[in-house]
Design a protein around this motif. Structure first.
Motif, PDB file in Angstrom:
ATOM      1  N   LEU A   9      11.692 -37.371  -4.291  1.00 54.09           N
ATOM      2  CA  LEU A   9      12.801 -37.710  -5.173  1.00 54.09           C
ATOM      3  C   LEU A   9      12.842 -39.202  -5.472  1.00 54.09           C
ATOM      4  O   LEU A   9      13.167 -39.622  -6.601  1.00 54.09           O
ATOM      5  N   GLN A  10      12.511 -40.007  -4.453  1.00 50.78           N
ATOM      6  CA  GLN A  10      12.486 -41.452  -4.668  1.00 50.78           C
ATOM      7  C   GLN A  10      11.374 -41.843  -5.643  1.00 50.78           C
ATOM      8  O   GLN A  10      11.527 -42.768  -6.440  1.00 50.78           O
ATOM      9  N   THR A  12      10.368 -40.244  -8.184  1.00 45.13           N
ATOM     10  CA  THR A  12      10.730 -39.938  -9.571  1.00 45.13           C
ATOM     11  C   THR A  12      11.546 -41.056 -10.218  1.00 45.13           C
ATOM     12  O   THR A  12      11.665 -41.095 -11.444  1.00 45.13           O
ATOM     13  N   ARG A  13      12.094 -41.967  -9.391  1.00 43.09           N
ATOM     14  CA  ARG A  13      12.898 -43.066  -9.927  1.00 43.09           C
ATOM     15  C   ARG A  13      12.110 -44.365 -10.064  1.00 43.09           C
ATOM     16  O   ARG A  13      12.671 -45.407 -10.355  1.00 43.09           O
ATOM     17  N   LEU A  14      10.808 -44.318  -9.797  1.00 38.91           N
ATOM     18  CA  LEU A  14       9.992 -45.513  -9.880  1.00 38.91           C
ATOM     19  C   LEU A  14       9.708 -45.860 -11.341  1.00 38.91           C
ATOM     20  O   LEU A  14       9.613 -44.984 -12.205  1.00 38.91           O
ATOM     21  N   GLU A  15       9.563 -47.151 -11.591  1.00 42.45           N
ATOM     22  CA  GLU A  15       9.116 -47.623 -12.895  1.00 42.45           C
ATOM     23  C   GLU A  15       7.589 -47.606 -12.887  1.00 42.45           C
ATOM     24  O   GLU A  15       6.954 -48.362 -12.145  1.00 42.45           O
ATOM     25  N   THR A  19       4.719 -50.419 -11.264  1.00 39.27           N
ATOM     26  CA  THR A  19       4.072 -49.873 -10.071  1.00 39.27           C
ATOM     27  C   THR A  19       2.564 -49.834 -10.249  1.00 39.27           C
ATOM     28  O   THR A  19       1.792 -50.162  -9.334  1.00 39.27           O
ATOM     29  N   THR A  25       8.621 -53.570  -6.479  1.00 41.42           N
ATOM     30  CA  THR A  25       9.907 -53.148  -7.015  1.00 41.42           C
ATOM     31  C   THR A  25      10.888 -52.924  -5.880  1.00 41.42           C
ATOM     32  O   THR A  25      10.503 -52.689  -4.729  1.00 41.42           O
ATOM     33  N   GLU A  27      12.822 -50.418  -5.251  1.00 43.61           N
ATOM     34  CA  GLU A  27      12.838 -49.079  -4.689  1.00 43.61           C
ATOM     35  C   GLU A  27      11.737 -48.872  -3.666  1.00 43.61           C
ATOM     36  O   GLU A  27      11.791 -47.953  -2.857  1.00 43.61           O
TER      37      GLU A  27
END
Length: 325
Positions: A9-10, A12-15, A19, A25, A27
């Motif tokens: 889930l984490q 899926t929120r990455l740029e 990255t 970043t 996150e």
């Protein structure tokens, strides 16, 4: 799946563009959950290793502990088949490895009541009139075979081989509890089953008994199960049902045990367990050794996983900061 769900889930929120460029970043930085899991893993492995050390030290202490009875040349024989008792006794008595033979029963819960007219005025509040005790039937040879001393009075005579003799022997701790202001030898105690609903309550002798002796307490790993401190011994014989045999043998008790098994199995194919008293006394140390090996294996595995996890986490964090460095 559960542990992989949170990072999935984490992720899926990455740029994706920063990255892919290797830029750091927010996150991707280690969060509190990661640090908490590392601390928990390190603490669990350390706790397991500490427990293994405690079990090992306890095993060494239990092995050096004096059992309180003679264990160097004694063997215990159980007789589950009462129909073959006479034949087994004859075979055991005639066996060349057997030096002495005694009989005893398992402990059973009973109630002891002092029967002295002036006891009510002499008894203190800390010494109740009804006391729950462990009642054990023992033959006249029992205390000599196990080297349990009679500190006062006497043991059972050869003529006293049943409860009808009306005599008992009490332990050194129980005597002052029942008679705090007088000598227990010569006093009268009433015994009855503590629970009439228990299966063997009918085999417990009840009535008035005269105390003829006081036996020393057995302190050691065998005390709680086999030699309780609040015990009343009533006389019995090896020929009486419900008793097991305690033998003193010549030479190594383990060799004598093997010889007895080979000899007695022909008399009774359903022969009960034959165990050396040395093995029974060392059972506590043996259990602690098992616990030690279980905890040392789990602790070593947890430590290896912890070191591997720390290396992986640190490598991951450093790899994330390579561009910054």
């Amino acid at each position: 799946l559960i542990f992989g769900l949170a990072p999935a889930l984490q992720a899926t929120r990455l740029e994706l563009v920063p990255t892919m460029r290797g830029e750091m970043t927010r996150e991707m930085r280690p969060d509190r959950a990661r640090h908490a899991l590392i601390a928990l893993q390190v603490g669990a492995s350390a706790l397991l290793l500490i427990c293994s050390g405690i079990f090992l030290r306890s095993a060494f202490d239990a092995a050096r502990l004096d059992p309180g009875v003679r264990t160097s040349d004694t063997v215990v024989v159980a007789i589950p088949n009462e129909a073959r008792r006479a034949a087994l006794l004859q075979a055991v008595t005639a066996h060349p490895a057997v030096v002495a033979l005694a009989a005893s029963s398992e402990k059973m819960r009973a109630v002891a009541e002092v029967s002295v007219s002036e006891e009510a005025t002499a008894r203190t509040a800390s010494s109740p009139s009804l006391v729950r005790v462990d009642q054990i039937a023992a033959s006249p040879e029992y205390f000599d075979v196990l080297d349990i001393d009679i500190v006062r009075g006497r043991g059972f005579t050869q003529a006293e081989r049943s409860a009808e003799a009306g005599v008992v022997v009490v332990t050194e701790t129980l005597a002052p509890a029942l008679w705090p202001n007088r000598d227990a030898v010569g006093q009268v105690v009433h015994l009855q089953a503590a629970d009439t609903a228990q299966p063997n309550s009918s085999s417990l002798p009840s009535g008035a008994f005269t105390v003829v002796g006081i036996v020393r307490d057995v302190n050691g790993p065998l005390a709680p199960d086999f030699f309780p401190s609040w015990a009343v011994y009533v006389p019995t014989g090896a020929e009486n049902p419900g008793t097991g045999l305690t033998l003193r043998v010549r030479g190594d008790p383990e060799r004598a045990r093997q010889a007895l098994i080979e000899s007695l199995i022909a008399v009774d194919p359903g022969l009960g367990e034959i165990t050396t008293m040395r093995t029974i006394a060392g059972m506590q140390a043996y259990i602690l050794q098992i616990l030690f090996w279980v905890t040392i294996v789990l602790g070593g595995l947890a430590l290896a996983l912890t070191l591997s996890g720390l290396f992986s986490v640190l490598s991951y964090v450093v790899e994330q900061r390579v561009r910054d460095i």
